[in-house]
Enzyme design. Structure first.
Site, PDB file in Angstrom:
ATOM      1  CE  LYS A  59      -1.725   1.551   4.077  1.00  0.00           C
ATOM      2  NZ  LYS A  59      -1.393   2.963   4.337  1.00  0.00           N
ATOM      3  CG  ASN A  60       2.430   2.699   3.554  1.00  0.00           C
ATOM      4  OD1 ASN A  60       1.242   2.980   3.351  1.00  0.00           O
ATOM      5  ND2 ASN A  60       2.936   2.532   4.762  1.00  0.00           N
ATOM      6  CG  ASP A  84       3.689   1.439   9.687  1.00  0.00           C
ATOM      7  OD1 ASP A  84       3.373   2.297  10.531  1.00  0.00           O
ATOM      8  OD2 ASP A  84       3.691   1.672   8.462  1.00  0.00           O
ATOM      9  NE  ARG A  99      -7.074   4.312   6.412  1.00  0.00           N
ATOM     10  CZ  ARG A  99      -6.430   5.320   6.948  1.00  0.00           C
ATOM     11  NH1 ARG A  99      -6.697   5.705   8.168  1.00  0.00           N
ATOM     12  NH2 ARG A  99      -5.519   5.979   6.263  1.00  0.00           N
TER      13      ARG A  99
END
Ligand code: UD1
Length: 417
Positions: free
Chosen positions: A22-23, A304, A396
């Site tokens: 995602k990042n 994270d 998300r």
């Protein structure tokens, strides 16, 4: 709002597959604004944050299609340089359009990101970098208004290592006149991935994987096709799930080199690891040993994965300390883990974790993306039933996490609400 009902099972086994990062995809999508025409990204998971970014790019004038993990972004007609409050308030990474819009259209109006569950997250370093490149910035009515007659290369020294500010500065500098040098740049794999896509588009960036990046401005960039890197945080979350299990689990489609700090800590906690090309097999420890964590910029231990590792340490044989130097307030999961009868006390940004023999199921609430993942891991090992509510946070950033974990033996049920 959906919730997860989790029954315990520590006998996980088999293979679990990691999705695209995602990042890395968020900045890649923003980078497509710089190259008029249709770019195509492969290995793109179905995530709310990526849908939010797609929505934002559509508002700006891009055309986006997504099917079977392939996203195409046509940025030919980009014309509306605004990131509205309702999208930025959903996802802070919306700030990634600032650099590309300034570079391509000479102006940008981006809602100022507000607070967030993991603490105050300023964007001053992004703004200073844009100003150094020649943008005029003013803030009015909650919006960042940025304008330039043309960006010019500059020397930018970041006071702090910032993934987002480094990426935004890169995306602005690639079309600036002259040379930009970024000092104390972030070295996360997601920064490298952004450098790769920009260079593929025709940018001239050198110094990849170091803290000093040199960008020689070019006149135009061109659309590309790109495979996105595996998500190291999803991989890390699955490895920690495996470490909480009693049987070996193999995490597939991951890059071990991106996970060195975590792998070292898993070994210290007693796990054995077998690494083969893009797969890691983890043999869990008979008794989990304590080890301390200090989160740091890459290649240090990632913030994270801090919440998920805290779950592992809450079942370790003794006392361990977890300190977050990146986001000192990122400990909302601690009170929830204590509801499951973990024994964790906080002193400033340090969690002191006294290992307990077992966790006990209860109702808990997800507060942010990674904290939610930690609560799911805790629920998978807690005795009795655990209900995790507000799991929209987890959607998300994790693609069908319950289906993936259930495929190796977890017992997680999604209750629609
Ligand atoms: C990214 C990741 C996030 C991860 C974080 C740190 C994305 C979409 N998000 O967030 O998951 O937890 O990196 O690895 O990729 N800071 C400032 N001023 C700024 C920018 C940052 O003071 O203008 C501070 C932050 O408050 C924090 C530190 O710098 O203390 C690092 O933050 P940064 O690397 O910028 O995080 P993000 O890019 O927002």
């Amino acid at each position: 709002m959906d919730k997860f009902i989790i029954e315990p099972n520590r006998n996980l086994s088999g293979d679990i597959h990691v999705s695209g990062a995602k990042n890395a995809i968020l900045p890649a999508m923003a980078a497509c604004l710089l190259a008029p025409g249709k770019s195509i990204l492969h290995n793109v998971p179905d995530l709310i944050d990526l849908k939010t970014m797609a929505h934002l790019l559509r508002v700006i004038g891009a055309r986006i299609e997504y099917e079977n993990g392939i996203m195409s972004i046509d940025s030919k007609d980009v014309c509306y340089p605004e990131a509205p409050y309702e999208l930025v308030s959903k996802m802070r990474a919306s700030i990634y359009v600032l650099g590309p819009l300034l570079a391509r259209l000479g102006k940008a109006r981006v809602s100022f990101p507000g607070g967030c569950a993991i603490g105050t997250r300023p964007v001053d370093l992004h703004l200073k970098a844009m100003e150094a490149l020649g943008a005029k910035i003013n803030i009015d009515h909650g919006y960042i208004n940025a304008q330039t007659e043309g960006l010019t290369g500059a020397d930018i020294h970041f006071e702090k290592s910032s993934v987002g500010a480094t990426i935004n500065a890169l995306m602005a500098a690639v079309l600036a006149h002259g040379t930009t040098n970024l000092y104390n740049a972030a070295m996360e794999p997601e920064v490298d991935s952004t450098i790769d896509i920009l260079n593929k588009m025709g940018a001239k960036i050198s110094g990849k994987s170091t803290t000093t990046l040199c960008i020689k401005g070019v006149d135009d960039l061109f659309p590309v096709q790109m495979d996105m890197i595996p998500d190291r945080i999803e991989a890390g979350t699955f490895l920690i799930a495996a470490a909480l299990s009693t049987q070996p689990v193999r995490v597939c489609n991951c890059t071990a080199d991106h996970l060195t700090a975590l792998l070292d800590k898993l070994r210290e906690s007693g796990c054995e690891l077998e690494i083969e090309s893009n797969k890691i097999r983890l043999y869990p420890a008979k008794r989990i040993k304590t080890t301390n964590i200090l989160t740091l910029p890459y290649p240090g231990f990632p913030t994270d994965l801090q919440a998920q590792f805290t779950v592992l340490m809450s079942l370790a044989d003794g006392i361990s300390y977890v300190e977050d130097t990146i986001f000192p307030d990122r400990f909302m999961h601690v009170a929830e883990l204590n509801r499951l009868q973990a024994d964790i006390t906080m002193q400033r940004n340090i969690a002191c974790i006294k290992g307990v023999k077992k966790l006990n199921g209860a109702e808990v609430m997800a507060t942010d993306l990674r904290a939610s993942a930690a609560l799911v891991l805790a629920g998978m090992v807690a005795e009795g039933s655990t209900t995790v509510s507000r799991i929209y946070h987890i959607d998300r950033g994790y693609d069908k996490i319950e289906q993936k974990l259930n495929s190796i033996g977890a017992k997680i049920r999604r209750e629609k609400g």
